[in-house]
Write an enzyme that holds these catalytic residues in place. Structure first.
Site, PDB file in Angstrom:
ATOM      1  N   CYS A  62       0.837  -1.203   0.000  1.00 60.77           N
ATOM      2  CA  CYS A  62       0.000   0.000   0.000  1.00 60.77           C
ATOM      3  C   CYS A  62       0.874   1.255   0.000  1.00 60.77           C
ATOM      4  O   CYS A  62       1.993   1.258   0.517  1.00 60.77           O
ATOM      5  CB  CYS A  62      -0.903  -0.021   1.226  1.00 60.77           C
ATOM      6  SG  CYS A  62      -1.840   1.504   1.482  1.00 60.77           S
ATOM      7  N   CYS A  90      23.130 -24.662 -10.064  1.00 60.39           N
ATOM      8  CA  CYS A  90      23.819 -23.360 -10.072  1.00 60.39           C
ATOM      9  C   CYS A  90      23.718 -22.648 -11.413  1.00 60.39           C
ATOM     10  O   CYS A  90      24.156 -21.492 -11.525  1.00 60.39           O
ATOM     11  CB  CYS A  90      25.287 -23.536  -9.693  1.00 60.39           C
ATOM     12  SG  CYS A  90      26.268 -24.471 -10.901  1.00 60.39           S
ATOM     13  N   CYS A 122      66.487   1.046  -3.472  1.00 57.43           N
ATOM     14  CA  CYS A 122      66.473   1.040  -2.003  1.00 57.43           C
ATOM     15  C   CYS A 122      65.647  -0.120  -1.488  1.00 57.43           C
ATOM     16  O   CYS A 122      64.591  -0.451  -2.033  1.00 57.43           O
ATOM     17  CB  CYS A 122      65.895   2.364  -1.502  1.00 57.43           C
ATOM     18  SG  CYS A 122      65.808   2.474   0.298  1.00 57.43           S
ATOM     19  N   CYS A 143      47.015  -0.433   5.207  1.00 56.02           N
ATOM     20  CA  CYS A 143      48.147  -1.057   5.883  1.00 56.02           C
ATOM     21  C   CYS A 143      49.295  -0.061   6.070  1.00 56.02           C
ATOM     22  O   CYS A 143      49.512   0.448   7.158  1.00 56.02           O
ATOM     23  CB  CYS A 143      48.611  -2.281   5.095  1.00 56.02           C
ATOM     24  SG  CYS A 143      50.033  -3.130   5.806  1.00 56.02           S
ATOM     25  N   CYS A 147      65.081  -8.789   4.260  1.00 58.32           N
ATOM     26  CA  CYS A 147      64.770  -9.688   5.378  1.00 58.32           C
ATOM     27  C   CYS A 147      63.291  -9.715   5.712  1.00 58.32           C
ATOM     28  O   CYS A 147      62.842 -10.544   6.506  1.00 58.32           O
ATOM     29  CB  CYS A 147      65.570  -9.306   6.616  1.00 58.32           C
ATOM     30  SG  CYS A 147      65.108  -7.692   7.322  1.00 58.32           S
TER      31      CYS A 147
END
Length: 462
Positions: free
Chosen positions: A141, A217, A267, A277, A285
């Site tokens: 409605c 699927c 570098c 992040c 290392c």
């Protein structure tokens, strides 16, 4: 008699052994007739109009048993309808007459529903048109506080544009198919047909347009892979297929968020480019830059734990590439099927020119079809294997996979042979024997996969 023939003779054809699945292919006319039939069955039980019957079934996802159970559990018919947000015509009389429309403020004839929320016909028409354009087939409605649904007859009464009414009918049909677990649209391009099945489990459906797909699927048929793993695989392929090898060779992963980072300067100070992040670390290392700056000697020391984590990730990527390359190899061969068909047809013509009959050379064309089906299966077995954890049953699967792989390539080799210096009778027999053997091995592999599912032999990894 060859050993291939001996294997084949006592086995029934795959089509004879497969469980018969009664599927109906319905066009738009057939779908509407099917929908009306289901509505009619409910109408006789609940004593409502066709439009209200459609709304009730839609609410219960076209499960007639669920609807009738709710109906008989309800204290009475009126209560059942009101709780379903539909009103019978005898429930509340609809007020009529002129008045001020709350929407456009015009003084005119007002119309409404049994809830007595009224406005002018023009405003109802505009409201319903907008809702239909939004893709709604169950429309409440106009009053935002009212949940009463407009039955289909009332919607058509308020609408003035025939094209909008036609759109409304299409929405009803689409919702009928999409919410009914026993109905699926054919994914074929511009097909427009739907498949009605007696069960909603994954099984192969072939539409009259020629499209074959998984009923559950609606993707391309993917036996022996289940629908869940097939979706995961397609997602993984979309994310990794073109870049996986480049990633391994040219990037490292942020130690904190695992984002792939490409070193673009000399570098060894790296700052993760992931906005969420921003981790700063040493490229050599992989330690935090702040830790690295305070202990340069650690950069030349081997950290077994950190290296193991990186190796694990890289190993997983290598594993994916291993299975993807084999999946992709069969996929590419399937794309060249039309080229192989043309080549085989020319070979069949040459064989007839050399004295063989038309029926004798048909085995080559049949072999192409067998090869295509087997390549499709082989392609999917590598998806199955990617998610399969190692156990004794997986070793049997790998042995069956290896046998089918070898037989498939041998059959492909027969079809690719040049006819010069070939004994045509021997070639024909070899093609027939190998086709039968390949069909047999394919069935054995799929049966083993199905048995493993039934007996819970398989252990899958995500």
């Amino acid at each position: 008699m060859s050993s291939d023939d001996e294997i084949y003779m006592d086995s029934e054809s795959e089509e004879e052994q497969e469980e018969e699945v009664e599927d109906q292919i319905l066009d738009e006319k057939g779908l509407r007739a099917d929908m009306k039939q289901q509505i009619a069955e409910i109408q006789s039980t609940v004593e409502v109009s066709e439009g209200v019957g459609r709304l009730l079934l839609q609410k219960h996802k076209w499960n007639k048993d669920s609807l009738t159970d709710k109906f008989y559990e309800s204290p009475d018919r009126i209560t059942f309808l009101i709780e379903s947000n539909v009103h019978p015509k005898e429930c509340v009389p609809v007020e009529t007459g002129e008045g001020d429309c709350d929407i456009c403020c015009e003084t005119t004839e007002l119309v409404g529903l049994s809830c007595n929320h009224r406005c002018c016909k023009e405003c109802w028409n505009s409201y319903l048109t907008e809702k239909i354009k939004e893709g709604q087939s169950e429309i409440e409605c106009m009053d935002s506080r009212c949940k009463l649904l407009l039955d289909d007859e009332k919607v058509e009464e308020f609408l003035t544009d025939s094209s909008i009414i036609a759109t409304f009918h299409r929405l009803i049909l689409n919702k009928y198919v999409s919410s009914n677990v026993f109905l699926k649209w054919c994914p074929g391009v511009d097909c427009g047909k739907a498949v009605k099945s007696t069960h909603c489990d994954p099984h192969l459906v072939t539409c009259t347009c020629g499209t074959g797909f998984c009923f559950y699927c609606t993707n391309e048929w993917h036996d022996p892979v289940n629908c869940h793993h097939m979706r995961l695989w397609m997602k993984k392929c979309g994310e990794n297929a073109e870049t996986a090898t480049w990633i391994i060779n040219n990037t490292k992963d942020c130690p904190k968020c695992l984002a792939q980072i490409e070193k673009n300067g000399g570098c060894n100070y790296i700052r993760c480019t992931n906005p969420a992040c921003g981790y700063q670390f040493c490229w050599i290392c992989m330690n935090s830059w702040s830790v690295h700056a305070q202990a340069w000697y650690n950069c030349s020391s081997f950290d077994q734990a950190a290296e193991s984590n990186r190796e694990k990730y890289r190993t997983n990527l290598d594993r994916y590439i291993f299975y993807y390359n084999r999946y992709r190899g069969h996929q590419q061969s399937l794309k060249l099927e039309s080229k192989l068909i043309r080549k085989v047809e020319k070979k069949m013509d040459k064989m007839q020119e050399k004295g063989m009959s038309f029926s004798d050379v048909q085995c080559l064309r049949h072999a192409v079809d067998v090869l295509s089906v087997c390549r499709q299966t082989m392609m999917l077995t590598y998806v199955f294997a990617y998610y399969l954890d190692k156990n004794n049953h997986s070793l049997i699967f790998e042995a069956n996979q290896k046998d089918l792989e070898m037989a498939t390539e041998q059959l492909s080799g027969f079809l690719e042979r040049e006819l010069e210096d070939e004994d045509l009778t021997t070639l024909k027999q070899s093609v027939q024997d190998k086709s039968r053997y390949v069909e047999h091995r394919r069935k054995r592999l799929l049966d083993h996969c199905a048995d493993g599912n039934e007996q819970n032999h398989w252990v899958f990894i995500e």
